[in-house]
Design a protein around this motif. Sequence first.
Motif, PDB file in Angstrom:
ATOM      1  N   GLN A 149       0.375  -5.351   9.035  1.00 29.30           N
ATOM      2  CA  GLN A 149       0.358  -5.028   7.614  1.00 29.30           C
ATOM      3  C   GLN A 149       1.647  -5.494   6.939  1.00 29.30           C
ATOM      4  O   GLN A 149       2.131  -4.867   5.994  1.00 29.30           O
ATOM      5  CB  GLN A 149       0.196  -3.515   7.415  1.00 29.30           C
ATOM      6  N   ALA A 150       2.184  -6.619   7.402  1.00 29.60           N
ATOM      7  CA  ALA A 150       3.486  -7.060   6.908  1.00 29.60           C
ATOM      8  C   ALA A 150       3.480  -7.462   5.445  1.00 29.60           C
ATOM      9  O   ALA A 150       4.529  -7.446   4.790  1.00 29.60           O
ATOM     10  CB  ALA A 150       3.991  -8.243   7.757  1.00 29.60           C
ATOM     11  N   VAL A 151       2.326  -7.836   4.917  1.00 28.40           N
ATOM     12  CA  VAL A 151       2.259  -8.178   3.494  1.00 28.40           C
ATOM     13  C   VAL A 151       1.520  -7.109   2.690  1.00 28.40           C
ATOM     14  O   VAL A 151       1.898  -6.815   1.553  1.00 28.40           O
ATOM     15  CB  VAL A 151       1.624  -9.574   3.265  1.00 28.40           C
ATOM     16  N   TYR A 152       0.493  -6.507   3.271  1.00 29.45           N
ATOM     17  CA  TYR A 152      -0.274  -5.482   2.557  1.00 29.45           C
ATOM     18  C   TYR A 152       0.496  -4.167   2.448  1.00 29.45           C
ATOM     19  O   TYR A 152       0.562  -3.547   1.387  1.00 29.45           O
ATOM     20  CB  TYR A 152      -1.597  -5.249   3.282  1.00 29.45           C
ATOM     21  N   GLY A 153       1.094  -3.738   3.548  1.00 29.64           N
ATOM     22  CA  GLY A 153       1.803  -2.466   3.567  1.00 29.64           C
ATOM     23  C   GLY A 153       2.903  -2.359   2.522  1.00 29.64           C
ATOM     24  O   GLY A 153       2.963  -1.367   1.774  1.00 29.64           O
ATOM     25  N   PRO A 154       3.805  -3.344   2.422  1.00 27.17           N
ATOM     26  CA  PRO A 154       4.843  -3.253   1.390  1.00 27.17           C
ATOM     27  C   PRO A 154       4.272  -3.158  -0.020  1.00 27.17           C
ATOM     28  O   PRO A 154       4.825  -2.457  -0.874  1.00 27.17           O
ATOM     29  CB  PRO A 154       5.630  -4.558   1.591  1.00 27.17           C
ATOM     30  N   ALA A 155       3.159  -3.841  -0.289  1.00 29.54           N
ATOM     31  CA  ALA A 155       2.554  -3.751  -1.615  1.00 29.54           C
ATOM     32  C   ALA A 155       2.035  -2.347  -1.886  1.00 29.54           C
ATOM     33  O   ALA A 155       2.083  -1.854  -3.018  1.00 29.54           O
ATOM     34  CB  ALA A 155       1.418  -4.767  -1.746  1.00 29.54           C
ATOM     35  N   LYS A 156       1.548  -1.676  -0.856  1.00 28.98           N
ATOM     36  CA  LYS A 156       1.065  -0.320  -1.037  1.00 28.98           C
ATOM     37  C   LYS A 156       2.215   0.679  -1.148  1.00 28.98           C
ATOM     38  O   LYS A 156       2.060   1.744  -1.749  1.00 28.98           O
ATOM     39  CB  LYS A 156       0.092   0.065   0.083  1.00 28.98           C
ATOM     40  N   PHE A 157       3.380   0.357  -0.591  1.00 29.93           N
ATOM     41  CA  PHE A 157       4.558   1.167  -0.885  1.00 29.93           C
ATOM     42  C   PHE A 157       4.946   1.026  -2.356  1.00 29.93           C
ATOM     43  O   PHE A 157       5.464   1.969  -2.966  1.00 29.93           O
ATOM     44  CB  PHE A 157       5.725   0.771   0.026  1.00 29.93           C
ATOM     45  N   VAL A 158       4.677  -0.140  -2.939  1.00 31.05           N
ATOM     46  CA  VAL A 158       4.873  -0.301  -4.383  1.00 31.05           C
ATOM     47  C   VAL A 158       3.947   0.664  -5.133  1.00 31.05           C
ATOM     48  O   VAL A 158       4.368   1.348  -6.079  1.00 31.05           O
ATOM     49  CB  VAL A 158       4.606  -1.751  -4.824  1.00 31.05           C
ATOM     50  N   ALA A 159       2.695   0.750  -4.708  1.00 29.79           N
ATOM     51  CA  ALA A 159       1.747   1.651  -5.360  1.00 29.79           C
ATOM     52  C   ALA A 159       2.214   3.099  -5.276  1.00 29.79           C
ATOM     53  O   ALA A 159       2.160   3.852  -6.255  1.00 29.79           O
ATOM     54  CB  ALA A 159       0.365   1.502  -4.725  1.00 29.79           C
TER      55      ALA A 159
END
Length: 250
Positions: A149-159
């Motif tokens: 989740q190296a690209v998806y996970g950080p974006a969801k931390f943005v959410a």
Amino acid sequence: MAQETSGRLADRVCVITGAASGIGRATAERFLREGARVVAADVDADRLATLPGVTPVVGDVSREEDARRMIDTAVERFGRLDVLVANAGVIPLLSVTEAEAADFDRVMAVDGRGMFLTCKYAIEAMLVSGGGAIVCTSSISGVAGQARQAVYGPAKFVATGLTKHLAVEWAEHGIRVNAVAPGTIETERVAAARVEPGGPEYLTEIVRAHPMGRFGTPEEVAAAILFLASDEASFVTGAILPVDGGYLAR
């Protein structure tokens, strides 16, 4: 699962992004049953056209003019905006060594920038009409670390972060901002992962991490979104509500 309706969103004007499929579609269908007037937005015009009872808007949340048009459509057609469900997102399964910079940029554009833009324009509209409710779709990947989740996970931390900051900033104006954090949900994306390289192995491993021993359904997440959007959650803001079969409780 039985789905009772009680008119909890009667005459509420709602915008739902990523509404053509998955969690977004289930949420649009549930909101309609609860009496809402729904503006459904998505990049997939063909699938959006199969969603009856909504006002469709085809657009990309990462494009500022499209994000603004989604909100403006609700205000122009119905006179106000009561609820935003900021749900649009893309979910690649990539480790940091597999991912390219372009993958990171694409996910952040939709899941991060797109959520920022739709929340921004929704808040501007809600300030005019006297308040409202925003529900963002985060993820267990936006609360805890996961493999691939190296690209998806950080974006969801943005959410998750955007939800908390906006909740504090706009509470005094009558705008509540919350998020759901789904576990792995039986969507089209999960179906696709079953035939991707490494996908079956990933799904076998992750289902074991859900103490309930199964994946969730879009309808189960939609029920949680409905609660946060409704007056039943009138004293709830800044919450990140897991809908994850116990994943985050481990």
